[in-house]
Design a protein around this motif. Sequence first.
Motif, PDB file in Angstrom:
ATOM      1  N   ARG A   1       1.069  -1.096  -0.364  1.00 28.45           N
ATOM      2  CA  ARG A   1       0.392  -0.007  -0.049  1.00 28.45           C
ATOM      3  C   ARG A   1       0.904   1.351   0.062  1.00 28.45           C
ATOM      4  O   ARG A   1       0.959   1.764  -0.559  1.00 28.45           O
ATOM      5  CB  ARG A   1      -1.067   0.287   1.211  1.00 28.45           C
ATOM      6  N   VAL A   2       1.954   1.489   1.123  1.00 25.41           N
ATOM      7  CA  VAL A   2       2.357   2.887   1.805  1.00 25.41           C
ATOM      8  C   VAL A   2       3.956   2.057   1.240  1.00 25.41           C
ATOM      9  O   VAL A   2       4.366   3.123   2.102  1.00 25.41           O
ATOM     10  CB  VAL A   2       1.499   3.206   2.377  1.00 25.41           C
ATOM     11  N   GLY A   3       4.555   1.170   1.479  1.00 21.23           N
ATOM     12  CA  GLY A   3       5.406   0.401   1.459  1.00 21.23           C
ATOM     13  C   GLY A   3       5.685   0.656   2.850  1.00 21.23           C
ATOM     14  O   GLY A   3       6.890   0.744   3.431  1.00 21.23           O
ATOM     15  N   GLY A   4       4.866   0.666   4.335  1.00 23.29           N
ATOM     16  CA  GLY A   4       4.728   0.055   5.231  1.00 23.29           C
ATOM     17  C   GLY A   4       5.098  -0.762   5.986  1.00 23.29           C
ATOM     18  O   GLY A   4       5.155  -2.070   5.234  1.00 23.29           O
TER      19      GLY A   4
ATOM     20  N   THR B   1      -3.614  -5.722   1.397  1.00 21.45           N
ATOM     21  CA  THR B   1      -3.373  -5.165   3.049  1.00 21.45           C
ATOM     22  C   THR B   1      -4.221  -3.640   3.442  1.00 21.45           C
ATOM     23  O   THR B   1      -4.978  -2.991   3.391  1.00 21.45           O
ATOM     24  CB  THR B   1      -1.782  -4.177   3.259  1.00 21.45           C
ATOM     25  N   ARG B   2      -4.643  -3.990   5.094  1.00 16.12           N
ATOM     26  CA  ARG B   2      -4.893  -2.397   5.643  1.00 16.12           C
ATOM     27  C   ARG B   2      -3.890  -1.635   6.227  1.00 16.12           C
ATOM     28  O   ARG B   2      -2.865  -2.226   6.963  1.00 16.12           O
ATOM     29  CB  ARG B   2      -5.896  -2.874   6.384  1.00 16.12           C
ATOM     30  N   LEU B   3      -4.113  -0.612   6.433  1.00 13.47           N
ATOM     31  CA  LEU B   3      -2.938   0.395   6.776  1.00 13.47           C
ATOM     32  C   LEU B   3      -3.410   0.450   8.411  1.00 13.47           C
ATOM     33  O   LEU B   3      -4.114   0.497   8.903  1.00 13.47           O
ATOM     34  CB  LEU B   3      -3.398   1.896   6.398  1.00 13.47           C
ATOM     35  N   LEU B   4      -2.524   0.706   9.294  1.00 11.18           N
ATOM     36  CA  LEU B   4      -1.769   0.415  10.915  1.00 11.18           C
ATOM     37  C   LEU B   4      -1.196   1.778  10.900  1.00 11.18           C
ATOM     38  O   LEU B   4      -0.279   2.256  10.535  1.00 11.18           O
ATOM     39  CB  LEU B   4      -1.709  -0.530  11.914  1.00 11.18           C
ATOM     40  N   GLU B   5      -2.221   2.951  11.565  1.00 14.58           N
ATOM     41  CA  GLU B   5      -1.342   4.400  12.329  1.00 14.58           C
ATOM     42  C   GLU B   5      -1.433   3.678  13.081  1.00 14.58           C
ATOM     43  O   GLU B   5      -1.567   3.667  14.517  1.00 14.58           O
ATOM     44  CB  GLU B   5      -2.307   5.099  12.054  1.00 14.58           C
TER      45      GLU B   5
END
Length: 684
Positions: free
Chosen positions: A544-547, A587-591
Amino acid sequence: SDDIRNIGILAHIDAGKTTTTERMLYYAGKTRSLGEVHRGNTVTDYLTQERERGITICSSAVTFAWNGKRINLLDTPGHIDFTMEVEQSLYAVDGVIVVLDGTAGVEAQTVTVWTQADNHRLPRLVFVNKMDRSDAIFDKCIDDLKAKLDAKPICTQLPAKNVDGQLGIYDVITLEQLTWQQNDFGRTYSINKLESSSEIRELREKRNELIDQLSGVDDELAEVVISTESFDKVSNELIVQALRRATCQQKVVPVLLGSAYKNIGIQRVMDAVNAYLPTPNERNQIYNCFGGELKRGMRVLSSRGQAEVISKIYEPLADEYREVSSVRAGDVAICAGLKSTVTGDLLTTSHTSLKNAQKRLIQSLDATSPQYDEDEVDVNQELFSIEPKIPDAVYFCSIEPPSLSTQTAMEQALKQLQREDPSLRVNYDTVTGQTVLGGMGELHMEIIKSRLLSEYKIDVDLGPLQIAYKEAIETPAITTLSVEKDIAGSKQNVNITLQLTNNQTELFSLDKSPENVQNLNALRPRVLQVLRKGAIGALERGPRVGGQVVDTQIRLHNVTVGRGTADSFVMAAAAQCVQKLLSKSGTRLLEPIMAMQIVAPNERVSGIIADLSRRRALIKDVMPKGDRNKLILVNAPLAELSGYSSALRTISSGTASMTMQPCGFSEMNAADETLAVRRAQGLD
Ligand SMILES: Nc1nc2c(ncn2[C@@H]2O[C@H](COP(=O)(O)OP(=O)(O)OP(=O)(O)O)[C@@H](O)[C@H]2O)c(=O)[nH]1
C-alpha cells in the motif's frame, strides 16, 4: 561501593540541569572556570548541536568527588523526542535529582521523567532552581509536586531574603540561614544563626512540621517523637537518618532550592545527594548481581551471546576521558573496543556466572520485594536483561549522501550513531534504492543530520518527514511460484508454495501436514535459512504505502530447488512469492498512536476535549488532579497531532501541560485510510 552515588539528573527542558551540573563540577574542583550555557561552552552539553541550540541531547556522564564520596552524574536530555535516552540512562543510576524551574513548577516533561523514575523505582530529591527570579514561587512548586506528581515533598529548605535583596536559604533542619558569597562565584557561603525571634519561631514551626510528616512514614523516628513527647528534642542527625531511609524507600522526596545561575545553594544539593540518595549496594534488589570487577583486556560475554574483549576503560568527564585499568561494581565507565555490544546489554564473564547471578537476583527479589509474585516471569527479564524497550519508529525520511562516493562512509557513520541511539532505525529501500531513517520526531532526524556533518563531515540531505504506517494483510492467501532462469550458462529453478495468515506471534512456520511433511523434512537447513530470509525480508515493504507488514505469518508448504541453483536465487524467489501473496491478500494500514497525558485547569477541560475529538482521539479517562486541575488520558493518531502542543497552548491560554509517547499502531477506517494513502503517495 558505599562511597559511590550513581545519580541521574532529570528535568523539563530549560529548567537548568546543565547549569546545575556545571556548578557541581566547579565546586568539586573538576573544572577551573564556570561554563555558562548561554556562552556555549559547558562540559556536559558537548555536541555542537547542543551548543547551538542550548539544549541537552545525548546523556553524558561526569564524575567528581564530594566530601569523601564519588558522585557519578548522568546528565540527560530534556526534549520530548529523547525520552528513549532518558530511559536508557535510568538503568545505570541508583537515584535521581529532579530539577524544577522555580518560575514554572512541574511542567509537562517533568511528569514524563518522574513517571520513568517511578517505573525504575528510583529514590529522588528535588532541586527548585531559578529561585533568584522575582517570578519564582517556591510554594507553587511544592503544591505542584503534590498535585501533579502525587509526591510527598519534605522541604528541607525555604527561601530567605538577604539584607542586600539577594536570595538566601533557610535550613529547616538546622534552623540556620545560609548566604552565598558572590565575589568567588559562590564557592563559599556563610552559616548564621537566626537573629529575629519571629524568624526563629516560624522556622521552628516548619521544622516541627517536617518531623511530623517524616514520623508519619518512618517508625524509628515516630518512636523517638513518642518517647520524648516533643519535636524540639529530636536531633538533626535523627532527622537526616530518617529522611535518608524514607527517601531510599521512595516514601518522600527531600526538596532543596537555589539558583544555579547565580551560584546559590548548589553545594547543599551535593551534600543532599550524599546524605539522602542510596549507594549501589543499598539498591540491592537490582545491583546485588552486578558484582565483580571489569578489567582492561578482559573477555566478556554480552547477553546476546557474543564474546567481546574490553580493550580500554575510561572514567568519564563529558567529552574528556581518563583511562583507568579497572572498574568495580557500582561504577559508571566507558569501554572501548566493543564491537557488537549496544546500550542496555548485560556483560558477564561466562554463562555459568550469568545463571548464578540470575538465581541470586530472583532470591533477593523474593526476600526484599513481596510485591513480586512468582507468576510474574517478566520481572526477571525486566530487571536483569536490562535491555530497554525500544519504541517503534513513528516517523521516517529518506537520507541522501552528498555524492555516491560518500554512500559507504554515510552508512558506516549511521551504524555508529545507531549503536549510541537504538531508537534510530536505518533501512535500505530496495525499490527506491534509498537509505531510509526511522525515528521519534523531527528534531531527532535533524540532530542525526547535524551530527553526520559535525562528527563525520558528511553533509546529507533529508527527504520530507513522513508518518511510519504499518500494514497488515486483509485476508489469508496461498500461492505457488515457479521461476526458472539461465544465469551465465547454469540453470536456476525454484518452485515454492507459501501462505500468508494473520498471526501476531510467529513470523515464519512450516506446514507439516501429511502432503508436505516429506518435502519439508528433506529440505537442507541452508536452503531453509536463505528462503526464510528472503520471505521475511519481503515483509519489510508492504504494497500500500511501503510500510512494514506486521501481524502476519509466512507458512512454507512446499519447495523444490533445482540442482546448482544459487542461494541468492532461492532468496529472491521467496521474496517474490511473498510480494505476489501480499498483492493477492491485500493490506490494511495501521497508523501510529500516541498516548497523551494532559493536565489542565477544570474550566479548560471541555474545550480541550472538543478539540481532541476533532482529531480522532479516544478519551480514556478524565480524573481530578488536585483541586483545580484534571488529568486527561487520551490516545490519538499521530497524523492528527502535528503542531498539537502549540494548539493546546492556544486553547488553554498556556495553562495546560502535556506529554506523549508512542503506544502502538491501530487500524483506521476506510475514508481515513484512503486519505493517508493519498498523502503518502504525495497526492494531497
Ligand atoms: N535566572 C536563572 N536562570 C537560570 C538558572 N539556571 C539556569 N538558568 C538559565 O536557564 C537556561 C536553561 O538552562 P540549562 O542549564 O541549559 O537548562 P537545561 O535543563 O540543561 O536545559 P536542556 O539541556 O535544554 O534540557 C539558560 O539560559 C540558563 O542560563 C537560575 O538559577 N536562574
